[in-house]
Design an enzyme around this catalytic site. Structure first.
Site, PDB file in Angstrom:
ATOM      1  CG  ASP A 237      -1.884   1.168   1.220  1.00  0.00           C
ATOM      2  OD1 ASP A 237      -2.991   0.981   0.699  1.00  0.00           O
ATOM      3  OD2 ASP A 237      -1.521   2.253   1.706  1.00  0.00           O
ATOM      4  CG  ASN A 245      -5.014  11.146  -5.264  1.00  0.00           C
ATOM      5  OD1 ASN A 245      -4.332  11.346  -6.261  1.00  0.00           O
ATOM      6  ND2 ASN A 245      -5.456   9.945  -4.921  1.00  0.00           N
ATOM      7  CG  ASP A 254      -4.163   9.090 -12.163  1.00  0.00           C
ATOM      8  OD1 ASP A 254      -4.565   8.452 -11.165  1.00  0.00           O
ATOM      9  OD2 ASP A 254      -4.926   9.680 -12.956  1.00  0.00           O
ATOM     10  CD  GLU A 280      -4.574   4.107  -1.610  1.00  0.00           C
ATOM     11  OE1 GLU A 280      -4.856   4.369  -0.435  1.00  0.00           O
ATOM     12  OE2 GLU A 280      -5.364   4.286  -2.555  1.00  0.00           O
TER      13      GLU A 280
END
Length: 356
Positions: A237, A245, A254, A280
Site C-alpha cells: 500500500d 491526491n 496517477d 493504491e
C-alpha cells in the site's frame, strides 16, 4: 503468413506466436473437420460414379481402401486442437485423397478423371492451413500427386502440359484465398487479444485487475500445492496517498501509481503474479519463495520505491508478507493475513515490511 509472423516478432515473443498458433487451431479446427468429412464423402461418390460409368481393372474394394483411413482422420480432428498434430492430420488427409485419385485413374486412358479433383483439392483446402510450411507442403502434394499416373500412364505431353498450367492457376488462386483468410484471422486474433487485455488489466498501471488476479492466483496456488513448493503473498500500500491526491491533484497520484507499478514489474520474476487490488493497494503472489526469501524481496522492493519522487518527497510503501503455511489454506485467507501484516506496518510508522 510470413509477414504476419514477422509482425508478431516485432510486437511480442515466442509465447505470443505460440498463442496465435493455438488460436488458429481453435478457430479452424471445426472447419478442418467439416472439410475432411466432405472430402471423404466426395471421394465415395466419385468412386461409385466412376464404377457406374467406366469399367476398371481394379476391384471396388481396392479403390475404396483410402476411405476408412480418411474417415478415421476426419473423426480424430473433431477433438484435436494442437496446431502441429492438426496440421499433420490435415496433410495426411491430402495424401490419402491423392492416393485415391491415382487408384481411380488407373484405367482412364485420357486421365480426365484426375483433372477436376486435382484442381479442386488445392482450392478447397487453401483456407485451412495453419502455417506457411503446411500450406507449401499441401500445394506440393496437390501438384505432384497425380503426376506419376500422368507421366507413366501413356498420357501425351500436351495433356501433361495442360494439367500443369491448370494446376498452376489453381495454386495461384489458393495462395490469394489463403492470404486474405490469414490476414482476416490475424486481425481478429489481434482485436480479441486487445479486448482481453482491456478486460483483464488495469488501464492505468497495466497490471492485472482484482478479479483476474484472484482467478489466476487461485489456479497458481493449486499448482504450487501439487508441486509441494512454498509460496508467499505480498500486500503493498502506498503511504499517505490520499494527501497526495488532495494536495497535488489526481494527475500527480496517477503518475505515482504508474511509476510504482513500473518498479514492481522490474523487481518481479517470470511466473510472479501482480494485481492492483484497490486504489493504491497491490498484491503479488510469489511462487517458490518461503517467508524469509519473500521478506527479502519485499525489503528490496520497498527500498526501490524511494527512487520515485512525489511532489512532496520520495514515495514510500508499507508491505505485508504472508506465507502459505498449510495445504488447505485458500487464497482469500492468505491475502487477509498479508493485508493484516500491511496494516501493522502502517501502525508501526509506515515505510516498512512486516511478516504475518
Amino acid at each position: 503468413m510470413h509477414v504476419l509472423f514477422k509482425h508478431l516478432r516485432k510486437a511480442g515473443n515466442t509465447e505470443q506466436r505460440r498463442e496465435y498458433s493455438h488460436y488458429l487451431a481453435q478457430q479452424m479446427g471445426p472447419m478442418i473437420h467439416a472439410l475432411m468429412l466432405v472430402g471423404a464423402l466426395a471421394y465415395l461418390v466419385a468412386v461409385i460414379a466412376s464404377t457406374l460409368v467406366n469399367h476398371s481393372s481394379l476391384p471396388l474394394w481396392l479403390r475404396l481402401v483410402p476411405l476408412p483411413p480418411l474417415l478415421l482422420v476426419a473423426s480424430s480432428t473433431r477433438y484435436v486442437r494442437q496446431p502441429r498434430l492438426l496440421s499433420s492430420l490435415t496433410l495426411l488427409c491430402v495424401v490419402l485423397l491423392e492416393i485415391g485419385i491415382n487408384l481411380n485413374g488407373v484405367d482412364d486412358v485420357h486421365r480426365r478423371s484426375v483433372v477436376l479433383p486435382g484442381l479442386l483439392l488445392p482450392v478447397a483446402s487453401s483456407v485451412i492451413w495453419l502455417g506457411r510450411w503446411d500450406f507449401l507442403a499441401a500445394m506440393l502434394l496437390c501438384a505432384l500427386g497425380p503426376l506419376p499416373m500422368l507421366l507413366f500412364g501413356g498420357t501425351d505431353n500436351m495433356q501433361v502440359l495442360q494439367y500443369l498450367v491448370y494446376m498452376a492457376i489453381a495454386i495461384a488462386l489458393s495462395t490469394v484465398l489463403r492470404a486474405f483468410m490469414a490476414r482476416t484471422l490475424f486481425e481478429q486474433f489481434r482485436l480479441e487479444r486487445q479486448l482481453r487485455e482491456q478486460v483483464n488489466t488495469d488501464g492505468l498501471t497495466g497490471l492485472l485487475v482484482r478479479n483476474r488476479f484472484l482467478e489466476l492466483a487461485r489456479l497458481a496456488l493449486g499448482d504450487i500445492r501439487l508441486r509441494q513448493q512454498p509460496a508467499c503473498v505480498l500486500y503493498l500500500d502506498a503511504d499517505h496517498f490520499k494527501s497526495l491526491n488532495d494536495n497535488y491533484g489526481h494527475a500527480a497520484g496517477d503518475a505515482a501509481l504508474i511509476a510504482l507499478a513500473s518498479v514492481i514489474r522490474r523487481q518481479m520474476r517470470q511466473g510472479d503474479l501482480i494485481g492492483r487490488i484497490g486504489g493504491e493497494e497491490f498484491a503479488m503472489l510469489l511462487p517458490g519463495l518461503d517467508l524469509q526469501q519473500a521478506g527479502a524481496r519485499a525489503e528490496q522492493l520497498r527500498q526501490s520505491m524511494h527512487e520515485i519522487l512525489r511532489p512532496d518527497g520520495p514515495l514510500t510503501v508499507s508491505i505485508g508478507v504472508a506465507e502459505c503455511d498449510h495445504a488447505g489454506e485458500v487464497l482469500e485467507t492468505l491475502l487477509a493475513r498479508a493485508d493484516q501484516a500491511m496494516r501493522q506496518a502502517k501502525r508501526d510508522g509506515r515505510d516498512r515490511v512486516v511478516s504475518a
